[in-house]
Design a protein around this motif. Structure first.
Motif, PDB file in Angstrom:
ATOM      1  N   VAL A 134       0.865  -1.178   0.000  1.00  0.00           N
ATOM      2  CA  VAL A 134       0.000   0.000   0.000  1.00  0.00           C
ATOM      3  C   VAL A 134       0.904   1.231   0.000  1.00  0.00           C
ATOM      4  O   VAL A 134       2.103   1.114   0.226  1.00  0.00           O
ATOM      5  CB  VAL A 134      -0.931   0.020   1.239  1.00  0.00           C
ATOM      6  CG1 VAL A 134      -2.142  -0.861   1.034  1.00  0.00           C
ATOM      7  CG2 VAL A 134      -0.188  -0.390   2.484  1.00  0.00           C
ATOM      8  N   TYR A 135       0.329   2.403  -0.253  1.00  0.00           N
ATOM      9  CA  TYR A 135       1.141   3.609  -0.408  1.00  0.00           C
ATOM     10  C   TYR A 135       1.340   4.299   0.939  1.00  0.00           C
ATOM     11  O   TYR A 135       0.372   4.760   1.559  1.00  0.00           O
ATOM     12  CB  TYR A 135       0.476   4.562  -1.403  1.00  0.00           C
ATOM     13  CG  TYR A 135       0.381   3.949  -2.778  1.00  0.00           C
ATOM     14  CD1 TYR A 135       1.487   3.899  -3.617  1.00  0.00           C
ATOM     15  CD2 TYR A 135      -0.814   3.399  -3.227  1.00  0.00           C
ATOM     16  CE1 TYR A 135       1.413   3.320  -4.871  1.00  0.00           C
ATOM     17  CE2 TYR A 135      -0.906   2.818  -4.482  1.00  0.00           C
ATOM     18  CZ  TYR A 135       0.211   2.783  -5.299  1.00  0.00           C
ATOM     19  OH  TYR A 135       0.127   2.200  -6.530  1.00  0.00           O
ATOM     20  N   SER A 136       2.595   4.379   1.360  1.00  0.00           N
ATOM     21  CA  SER A 136       2.866   4.921   2.695  1.00  0.00           C
ATOM     22  C   SER A 136       2.625   6.423   2.775  1.00  0.00           C
ATOM     23  O   SER A 136       2.454   6.965   3.862  1.00  0.00           O
ATOM     24  CB  SER A 136       4.296   4.585   3.116  1.00  0.00           C
ATOM     25  OG  SER A 136       5.197   5.011   2.128  1.00  0.00           O
ATOM     26  N   LYS A 137       2.603   7.112   1.620  1.00  0.00           N
ATOM     27  CA  LYS A 137       2.385   8.568   1.642  1.00  0.00           C
ATOM     28  C   LYS A 137       0.893   8.930   1.634  1.00  0.00           C
ATOM     29  O   LYS A 137       0.543  10.093   1.800  1.00  0.00           O
ATOM     30  CB  LYS A 137       3.056   9.229   0.432  1.00  0.00           C
ATOM     31  CG  LYS A 137       4.554   9.387   0.569  1.00  0.00           C
ATOM     32  CD  LYS A 137       4.879  10.595   1.406  1.00  0.00           C
ATOM     33  CE  LYS A 137       6.385  10.789   1.522  1.00  0.00           C
ATOM     34  NZ  LYS A 137       6.693  11.842   2.511  1.00  0.00           N
ATOM     35  N   LEU A 138       0.038   7.937   1.400  1.00  0.00           N
ATOM     36  CA  LEU A 138      -1.405   8.203   1.424  1.00  0.00           C
ATOM     37  C   LEU A 138      -1.973   7.828   2.784  1.00  0.00           C
ATOM     38  O   LEU A 138      -1.383   7.044   3.526  1.00  0.00           O
ATOM     39  CB  LEU A 138      -2.113   7.393   0.336  1.00  0.00           C
ATOM     40  CG  LEU A 138      -1.727   7.665  -1.127  1.00  0.00           C
ATOM     41  CD1 LEU A 138      -2.626   6.859  -2.053  1.00  0.00           C
ATOM     42  CD2 LEU A 138      -1.819   9.140  -1.457  1.00  0.00           C
ATOM     43  N   THR A 139      -3.149   8.358   3.091  1.00  0.00           N
ATOM     44  CA  THR A 139      -3.796   7.996   4.352  1.00  0.00           C
ATOM     45  C   THR A 139      -4.444   6.619   4.201  1.00  0.00           C
ATOM     46  O   THR A 139      -4.547   6.087   3.088  1.00  0.00           O
ATOM     47  CB  THR A 139      -4.882   9.016   4.722  1.00  0.00           C
ATOM     48  OG1 THR A 139      -5.918   8.943   3.730  1.00  0.00           O
ATOM     49  CG2 THR A 139      -4.338  10.431   4.775  1.00  0.00           C
ATOM     50  N   GLN A 177      -7.433   7.021   1.976  1.00  0.00           N
ATOM     51  CA  GLN A 177      -7.056   7.241   0.566  1.00  0.00           C
ATOM     52  C   GLN A 177      -6.608   5.939  -0.094  1.00  0.00           C
ATOM     53  O   GLN A 177      -6.934   5.677  -1.249  1.00  0.00           O
ATOM     54  CB  GLN A 177      -5.940   8.288   0.473  1.00  0.00           C
ATOM     55  CG  GLN A 177      -6.440   9.718   0.628  1.00  0.00           C
ATOM     56  CD  GLN A 177      -5.300  10.725   0.698  1.00  0.00           C
ATOM     57  OE1 GLN A 177      -4.194  10.411   1.131  1.00  0.00           O
ATOM     58  NE2 GLN A 177      -5.581  11.957   0.300  1.00  0.00           N
ATOM     59  N   LEU A 182      -8.601   4.347  -3.166  1.00  0.00           N
ATOM     60  CA  LEU A 182      -7.924   4.130  -4.452  1.00  0.00           C
ATOM     61  C   LEU A 182      -8.134   2.687  -4.936  1.00  0.00           C
ATOM     62  O   LEU A 182      -8.552   2.465  -6.077  1.00  0.00           O
ATOM     63  CB  LEU A 182      -6.418   4.420  -4.313  1.00  0.00           C
ATOM     64  CG  LEU A 182      -5.561   3.936  -5.488  1.00  0.00           C
ATOM     65  CD1 LEU A 182      -5.821   4.776  -6.732  1.00  0.00           C
ATOM     66  CD2 LEU A 182      -4.071   3.975  -5.132  1.00  0.00           C
ATOM     67  N   PHE A 183      -7.828   1.729  -4.052  1.00  0.00           N
ATOM     68  CA  PHE A 183      -7.925   0.328  -4.505  1.00  0.00           C
ATOM     69  C   PHE A 183      -9.375  -0.083  -4.726  1.00  0.00           C
ATOM     70  O   PHE A 183      -9.658  -0.925  -5.582  1.00  0.00           O
ATOM     71  CB  PHE A 183      -7.203  -0.595  -3.524  1.00  0.00           C
ATOM     72  CG  PHE A 183      -5.707  -0.530  -3.669  1.00  0.00           C
ATOM     73  CD1 PHE A 183      -5.079  -1.110  -4.762  1.00  0.00           C
ATOM     74  CD2 PHE A 183      -4.923   0.155  -2.754  1.00  0.00           C
ATOM     75  CE1 PHE A 183      -3.704  -1.035  -4.932  1.00  0.00           C
ATOM     76  CE2 PHE A 183      -3.554   0.243  -2.910  1.00  0.00           C
ATOM     77  CZ  PHE A 183      -2.939  -0.351  -3.998  1.00  0.00           C
ATOM     78  N   ASP A 231      -7.631   9.012   8.616  1.00  0.00           N
ATOM     79  CA  ASP A 231      -6.942  10.133   7.970  1.00  0.00           C
ATOM     80  C   ASP A 231      -5.458  10.193   8.296  1.00  0.00           C
ATOM     81  O   ASP A 231      -4.788  11.188   7.986  1.00  0.00           O
ATOM     82  CB  ASP A 231      -7.623  11.451   8.371  1.00  0.00           C
ATOM     83  CG  ASP A 231      -9.048  11.520   7.832  1.00  0.00           C
ATOM     84  OD1 ASP A 231      -9.270  10.993   6.720  1.00  0.00           O
ATOM     85  OD2 ASP A 231      -9.930  12.057   8.531  1.00  0.00           O
TER      86      ASP A 231
END
Lengths: 445, 247
Positions: free
Chosen positions: B90-95, B98, B102-103, B130
């Protein structure tokens, strides 16, 4: 694809440092570029010691005197003059770095100039500082001395021409305060001609005929001496004729180079980093399970990085236009050139990113590849051997820097090879690097 | 020992038949066949390099097998198999929200907001929705990782070493969460080399060594067939079993 774009924009938005750099970078570079191109270098500070006594500052050329200070003063139009009273002070100022050099005019300067001509006199220049500063000061002083010499030579030429005129046509000259009237070669020849016409005795003719011949030749040819003097004063006249190739002024070309380099770095680093991020976060395998086709993933990265780099470089161009005059009537061409270049650099970026598993590795690879290629593309023909230049041309043609620079130079300055040809070249590179990126992703899937 | 649960349906939701995969000279998976029932919790155990991850990646459609088939059956057979990799993907820069959003969009789920909310509740991460993922603990990140795999409500969920990086408390929370999934009918297949974890939580275990399926049955049966002495624990029984099989 729009969700991928949104996601990448959210990630960029949360990467404060990167975002800050993307905003600050074009503004800072545009300002620096503009200032550098619009203002010349400062005058170098040079200590000046004139050891010639005030009452001996003139040189005598025939009956005329020339004040040398008239010409030494011309030196200081390009130099920040710092007067010093003696040589030791001049040395001290150079040593301390207060001045970059010292120019010393020795006391016998005018006497040597009077006795030995222009080659007999010399001035002393004392340098300090690093090689770059020395070179700058040396060039400045040499060029200003050359200008002063040229002024002096012009004056000498004018005087000498005057004497030649007097010798030829007659007139009066001043010798040590006494005014002497000279007959002149033309009048002398006329006199000899008339004597020979009036007195046809063979003895007289035999003695005067060589004089008549000399006078005829002298009258016919002494005018050439003035041309010779003019040649000495200005031996080579340069006439510029450009047959083909670049007609771009250097500062306008520098703008194209600076903007292309910025476009390249922002685009390649961003595109390679964004794709490598998918590997670093382990999300690539998740996306590749049918959620996002590889082509879409690559397209999303290319579009976002090209878009960001396009904006950055456009802001740079607009910023630079505040300092360097750019033709706004060609702005639509700038847009095309920047867009073409951005897409090609982004395609190169994703090709690099598809080879790396981490953002840092991708960035390093992008940097290591891009910088030398940019330098190679700037090597001028004739700068290296023909065979090596052919190799450089091939390498430069395989990567986007040279065609992107060509496109922007064409858009900004209308130089060859022209915008259309460069854009076609860039389109081919976009396709090649896009396919390479796709192959790279498959290999690591 | 694990409590043996009865699968809620006779019809399997997943059928793996004769799957094989070779990497160069190495045969990573050899002719493996098994079935998974609805709501069943199946553990794939084996030493390092046994082929557990390769087998899961074939079932999860990450890799193509050289031979064999993977089929889904049952009412949700058209849905994609959920896949949760060993490392958080998963994207560490997104909450947290988020990432889920996204997924969920990429999975094309019907009711986006409701799905995200449901996954936040199931993972007990509503209050952290968040928070940037990079600021979460390893356990919470793994919960988000699993939640992403569950977004499309898959009939089968694959987990690769799901508790590898977690402390005991986080591990307990994770297993409670996974058990909750199976109780709601999701079939879960997980790979692990933690034998005691497989014994404690799995309904059934597959023993894989050098890509070969050596055993398919309950943990209790594995213990009894291992030839281990009485009083020896499951790990000792597993080692004894492998030795007896020539591994």
């Amino acid at each position: 694809m729009r969700w991928l774009l949104l996601k990448d924009m959210q990630i960029l938005w949360r990467s404060k440092l990167l975002l800050g750099l993307l905003i600050v970078y074009p503004i800072a570079i545009a300002t620096l570029m503009g200032l550098a191109l619009s203002s010349g270098p400062d005058k170098p500070r040079v200590a000046f010691l004139n050891q010639v006594p005030e009452n001996r500052s003139t040189i005598s050329l025939g009956s005329e005197k020339i004040d040398v200070s008239t010409y030494t003063d011309k030196l200081f139009t390009q130099i920040d003059r710092v007067d010093v009273p003696n040589r030791s002070q001049a040395l001290a100022k150079v040593k301390s770095g207060a001045v970059l050099a010292a120019l010393v005019i020795p006391s016998d300067f005018t006497s040597k100039l009077s006795n030995s001509g222009l080659t007999g006199a010399s001035v002393e220049v004392i340098y300090n500082g690093d090689a770059l500063k020395q070179s700058f000061v040396r060039n400045t002083i040499n060029s200003t001395l050359a200008q002063a010499e040229a002024e002096l030579a012009k004056q000498v030429n004018r005087l000498a021409s005057g004497y030649i005129d007097v010798i030829l046509e007659g007139g009066s000259i001043n010798i040590i305060g006494a005014k002497l009237k000279l007959l002149g070669l033309t009048a002398a020849k006329d006199l000899v001609d008339s004597v020979l016409a009036d007195d046809p005795r063979p003895a007289t003719r035999r003695r005067l005929l060589p004089v008549q011949d000399f006078a005829t030749l002298a009258v016919a040819n002494i005018g050439l001496a003035k041309s010779v003097l003019n040649t000495v004063e200005r031996p080579v006249v340069v006439e510029n004729t450009v047959l083909s190739g670049r007609r771009t002024p250097l500062d306008a070309f520098a703008v194209a180079v600076a903007v292309t380099i910025s476009l390249m770095f922002v685009c390649v680093l961003l595109a390679s980093g964004l794709l490598a991020l998918e590997r670093e976060e382990n999300t690539f395998a998740r996306l590749a399970r049918g959620l996002v086709p590889g082509g879409q993933l690559i397209t999303a990265k290319v579009v976002l990085s090209a878009g960001c780099a396009f904006l950055v470089s456009l802001v740079m161009l607009v910023g630079i236009s505040a300092f360097v005059p750019l033709d706004w009537g060609r702005a639509w061409m700038w847009v095309l050139a920047l867009a073409g270049g951005a897409l090609a650099f982004a395609a190169l970026g994703v090709a690099i990113g598809s080879l790396a598993r981490e953002v840092r590795a991708a960035s390093l690879l992008a940097f290591l590849l891009s910088l030398p290629l940019a330098f190679l593309a700037l090597v001028p023909s004739g700068g290296v051997s023909p065979a090596l230049y052919d190799v450089i041309r091939v390498i430069s043609a395989v990567f986007p820097f040279k065609p992107a620079l060509g496109a922007l130079d064409g858009a900004l300055n209308g130089s060859s090879p022209g915008l259309g040809q460069s854009l076609a070249h860039l389109a081919a590179l976009i396709a090649v690097f896009g396919v390479a990126a796709r192959a790279g992703l498959r290999r690591f899937a | 020992m694990a409590q043996t649960k009865t699968p809620t349906a006779e019809t399997p939701t997943l059928v793996v038949e004769g799957v094989g995969k070779r990497f160069g000279d190495r045969q990573a998976v050899r002719d493996v066949s098994f079935e998974v029932a609805r709501g069943e919790l199946l553990a794939i155990i084996g030493p390092n390099g046994a082929g557990k991850t390769t087998l899961l990646s074939i079932i999860g459609d990450i890799r193509r097998p050289d031979g064999g088939t993977v089929r889904q059956l049952g009412p949700k057979a058209d849905k994609r198999i959920g896949w949760v990799p060993q490392q958080t993907a998963v994207y560490s820069k997104l909450t947290v929200a988020q990432n889920l959003r996204l997924f969920a969009r990429l999975e094309k789920v019907d009711d986006l907001d409701a799905t995200v909310q449901r996954m936040l509740e199931q993972t007990a991460l509503t209050e952290r929705a968040d928070d940037e993922l990079g600021s979460l603990s390893g356990g919470n990140r793994q919960r988000v990782n699993i939640a992403v795999g569950m977004l499309a409500d898959p009939p089968v969920l694959l987990l690769d070493e799901p508790s590898g990086a977690l402390d005991p408390r986080q591990r307990q929370r994770l297993w409670n969460f996974i058990t909750g999934l199976t109780q709601r009918g999701t079939s879960v297949v997980f790979a692990t080399h933690d034998i005691s974890e497989a014994e404690r939580h799995a309904d059934r275990v597959l023993v894989l060594a050098d890509g070969e399926l050596l055993f398919d049955g309950t943990p209790a049966r594995l213990h009894s067939e291992s030839g281990a002495a009485e009083g020896e624990d499951m790990e000792q029984a597993f080692v004894a079993f492998l030795r007896a099989q020539g591994h």
